[in-house]
Motif scaffolding. Structure first.
Motif, PDB file in Angstrom:
ATOM      1  N   PRO A 262       0.821  -1.222   0.000  1.00 15.20           N
ATOM      2  CA  PRO A 262       0.000   0.000   0.000  1.00 15.20           C
ATOM      3  C   PRO A 262       0.849   1.263   0.000  1.00 15.20           C
ATOM      4  CG  PRO A 262       0.065  -0.945   2.195  1.00 15.20           C
ATOM      5  CD  PRO A 262       0.787  -1.914   1.311  1.00 15.20           C
ATOM      6  N   VAL A 264       0.322   5.871  -0.354  1.00 16.13           N
ATOM      7  CA  VAL A 264      -0.587   7.018  -0.370  1.00 16.13           C
ATOM      8  C   VAL A 264       0.144   8.172  -1.025  1.00 16.13           C
ATOM      9  CG1 VAL A 264      -1.905   8.671   1.002  1.00 16.13           C
ATOM     10  CG2 VAL A 264      -1.782   6.275   1.732  1.00 16.13           C
ATOM     11  N   THR A 265      -0.519   8.855  -1.958  1.00 16.81           N
ATOM     12  CA  THR A 265       0.120   9.970  -2.661  1.00 16.81           C
ATOM     13  C   THR A 265      -0.794  11.201  -2.629  1.00 16.81           C
ATOM     14  OG1 THR A 265      -0.777   9.290  -4.812  1.00 16.81           O
ATOM     15  CG2 THR A 265       1.371   8.400  -4.172  1.00 16.81           C
ATOM     16  N   ASN A 310      -2.735   8.508 -11.146  1.00 19.99           N
ATOM     17  CA  ASN A 310      -1.847   8.226 -10.011  1.00 19.99           C
ATOM     18  C   ASN A 310      -0.462   7.749 -10.436  1.00 19.99           C
ATOM     19  OD1 ASN A 310      -3.792   8.593  -7.738  1.00 19.99           O
ATOM     20  ND2 ASN A 310      -4.849   6.898  -8.739  1.00 19.99           N
ATOM     21  N   HIS A 314       3.349   7.086  -8.269  1.00 23.41           N
ATOM     22  CA  HIS A 314       3.879   5.762  -7.941  1.00 23.41           C
ATOM     23  C   HIS A 314       5.262   5.572  -8.565  1.00 23.41           C
ATOM     24  CE1 HIS A 314      -0.352   3.899  -7.034  1.00 23.41           C
ATOM     25  NE2 HIS A 314      -0.110   5.022  -6.390  1.00 23.41           N
ATOM     26  N   GLU A 334      -2.924   1.740  -4.397  1.00 19.55           N
ATOM     27  CA  GLU A 334      -3.511   2.891  -3.711  1.00 19.55           C
ATOM     28  C   GLU A 334      -4.946   3.087  -4.182  1.00 19.55           C
ATOM     29  OE1 GLU A 334      -2.753   7.715  -3.216  1.00 19.55           O
ATOM     30  OE2 GLU A 334      -1.784   6.630  -4.855  1.00 19.55           O
ATOM     31  N   GLY A 336      -6.592   5.864  -4.938  1.00 26.27           N
ATOM     32  CA  GLY A 336      -6.210   7.257  -5.154  1.00 26.27           C
ATOM     33  C   GLY A 336      -7.302   8.042  -5.860  1.00 26.27           C
ATOM     34  N   SER A 361      -3.139   0.427  -9.137  1.00 24.84           N
ATOM     35  CA  SER A 361      -1.892  -0.244  -8.785  1.00 24.84           C
ATOM     36  C   SER A 361      -0.959  -0.184  -9.976  1.00 24.84           C
ATOM     37  CB  SER A 361      -2.143  -1.697  -8.397  1.00 24.84           C
ATOM     38  OG  SER A 361      -0.919  -2.337  -8.085  1.00 24.84           O
TER      39      SER A 361
END
Length: 622
Positions: A262, A264-265, A310, A314, A334, A336, A361
């Motif tokens: 996992p 987080v952004t 996202n 990543h 995530e 996101g 992902s």
């Protein structure tokens, strides 16, 4: 490599042979599937435009294409069209059809087309003409009406069945889809080969209205839209948030089993990040405007943007360290939230929004790992669909259109990526078709196209093979021989948009969620005040075991409590009277989608709890 046998078993099964007593299902082809239907709808749109201009001489025509379930025409008219007008237009269409007018094609010079258009004072046609390439063709209805058109059309209006045509609605539309240009009126219609097809189409539309996720979402208290917040930005209520969280938790558990990590952004990032990825150059129109400190920064395109994807974030996590081949595959995941500046006219409940959450992902793999990892991604997606009871889907191979120049990267990279996707579907024996031109600008996709209970198609999960972003971001790993090599990326989202998935599930289940997914799984219905303490005691025990339970403490009569629970589509209802308290039991009533409520009688409390827990764990009914 996971065992794919169970996942493959849930691919669409052949329809069971219907009994002789059941009427044969009326098949409704899409326009793109039938050349004859395309001609019917294109011709019907011209007949409609002719009828409009006969009844409303000041109305000017713009464009009138076929769409998958019918056709439309846009008009610039000083008078707003009403429902009464639609009836009059349809009546006039029938008269035109019954006159058996020939539909003829004429090829003319650009100069002649311009002369004729000016003669009838149709400025929109002049603008359309500017964008047309030779040869210029027009289609006539008899000798009384014509329009610029490439066709195809029927040979005569006699081939149209007026009883298989209906005008559906009037909507606003901007010329060329540009909000700064003239606002037009769009009349939508539908046309079929037979009246029986039209009747079935109308039946499905009525059923769709009953299942409309916007209507059911409000009735079930799942989400709202608020004008002060803005269009396309849903607000999730407590029950809706439980539904979202349940879906997220379900997928997170599956991902943990499969080695996903996992992350987080942030919701925003520098514009330069999206320039490297290519989104700024290729996706700018769909992004929210840049946030800049001053005019100089804005001119230099230096600022921040809400993220539309996202993946660039990543990539930065992967790139923060020099990776070894021993660390690959690296699977970053995530939920996101991303933002797309959709046009207001294109928004539609949860299925088309401006801010949505992607079960995103990104897998960083060696070229040797690509096939196995891509198959694992497909296996996860199939497993998700199975537990959501989504069975009727096909895989679309979304490849690039070589005639377009919107793609980044070399031909070699695209060929390798497309070959990997094709190998996967052939290895799995999946029902698939090709969608040329449906690829993302950076790589081809395997999209899962789901067909719902009303035979409408939706894109849900997607998996993409990408050789180009690793190149643009200069990603590397240290290979076994100590050389530096380039990883391959897999972009993967089994749900796709969480918002769209929820909207589709609401309509597919008609609001009757399976027990494990229902925001309220059990409602306890005490007959009187005396039974409330026992009901609260049972509820506390259920909550301690993560069962979502409510106690109806409204004081309403039992009949009304049951009706309310059924209206709110609670899967398990438990009546508690004096006998149930004395016997430490619950009188259970259950409901499943499309079935009548069943009364199971008195069941010991512990047994009810165990059955609910088992059904939740197995994604099944009580």
């Amino acid at each position: 490599m996971p065992n794919l046998e169970s996942s493959l078993s849930q691919q669409p099964e052949p329809l069971q042979q219907q009994s002789e007593k059941q009427p044969e299902k009326v098949y409704l082809p899409r326009t793109s599937e039938s050349e004859h239907l395309r001609k019917i709808r294109h011709t019907a749109s011209h007949v409609m435009a002719m009828a409009v201009q006969k009844l409303f001489p000041k109305a000017q025509v713009t464009i009138g294409p076929w769409i998958e379930n019918g056709f439309y025409y846009d008009f610039d008219s000083p008078e707003p069209f009403t429902e009464k007008d639609l009836k009059a237009i349809k009546k006039e269409m029938t008269k035109i059809i019954n006159r058996k007018l020939p539909v003829t094609r004429e090829e003319i010079s650009r100069e002649e087309a311009e002369r004729r258009i000016k003669e009838i004072n149709e400025p929109y046609k002049l603008e359309i003409l500017e964008g047309l390439e030779a040869p210029i063709t027009i289609y006539h209805l008899g000798d009384q009406w014509w329009d610029l058109c490439a066709g195809p059309h029927l040979e005569s209006t006699v081939e149209l069945n007026p009883d298989a045509i209906a005008l559906e609605s009037v909507a606003g539309a901007y010329w060329r889809g540009d909000e700064t240009k003239a606002q037009l009126q769009r009349i939508y219609g539908t046309a079929w080969e037979t009246p029986e097809q039209l009747a079935e189409y109308k039946r499905r539309k009525e059923e769709a209205l009953k299942r409309d996720h916007r209507k059911l979402g409000k009735e079930l208290g799942l989400f709202i839209f608020a004008d002060p917040v803005g269009p396309g930005l849903p607000l999730w209520t407590p029950k809706g948030t439980v539904l979202r969280s349940t879906l997220e938790d379900f997928l997170k558990q599956e991902q943990v089993k499969r080695g996903y990590l996992p992350v987080v952004t942030p919701h925003i990032g520098r514009v330069d990040l999206f320039k490297i990825s290519g989104h700024w150059q290729n996706y700018k129109e769909d992004m929210f405007p840049m946030m800049a400190e001053d005019d100089d920064a804005r001119q230099a395109e230096q600022g921040f943007a809400l993220k539309p994807m996202n993946c660039p974030f990543h990539i930065q996590i992967y790139k923060s360290e020099l990776r070894s081949y021993r660390e690959l595959p690296m699977r970053l995941a995530e939920f996101g939230t991303v933002y797309r500046y959709e046009q207001s006219g294109e928004l539609g409940g949860l299925t088309r929004v401006r801010g949505f959450t992607v079960d995103d992902s990104h897998l960083f793999v060696t070229p040797e790992q690509l096939d196995e990892e891509f198959l694992s991604v497909v296996d996860l997606t199939l497993s998700v669909f199975k537990n959501l009871q989504l069975k009727n889907f096909r895989a679309r191979l979304s490849f690039r259109d070589p005639a377009l120049d919107k793609y980044i990267g070399s031909d070699e990279a695209w060929d390798k990526a497309e070959s990997a996707i094709r190998r996967a579907v052939e290895t799995l024996g999946m029902d698939h078709f090709e969608g040329i031109g449906e690829a993302a600008f950076y790589g081809p996709k395997l999209d899962f196209i789901f067909q719902d209970a009303l035979d409408r198609e939706w894109q849900l999960g997607t998996a993409q093979v990408d050789y180009n972003l690793p190149e643009r971001f200069d990603l590397e790993y240290v290979a076994e021989d100590s050389s530096r090599k380039r990883p391959v990326m897999i972009h993967r989202a089994p749900f796709g948009s969480l918002e769209r998935l929820v909207g589709i599930l609401i309509e597919e289940y008609a609001g009757d969620f399976p027990l494990w997914l229902s925001p309220v799984q059990v409602r306890l219905l005490p007959v009187g005040e005396e039974q409330l303490p026992f009901a609260k005691e049972v509820a506390a025990k259920m909550r301690s075991l993560n069962i979502r339970v409510e106690v109806d403490n409204s004081g309403d009569r039992l009949g009304k409590q049951i009706r309310n629970a059924e209206k709110e589509k609670i899967p398990v209802m438990a009546v508690i009277g004096a006998k149930e308290v004395e016997a430490n039991s619950l009188s259970v009533r259950i409901r499943e989608a499309g079935k009548e409520t069943q009364d199971l009688g008195a069941i010991p409390v512990e047994q009810v709890i165990e059955r609910v827990k088992g059904a939740i764990a197995n994604y099944s009914h009580f």
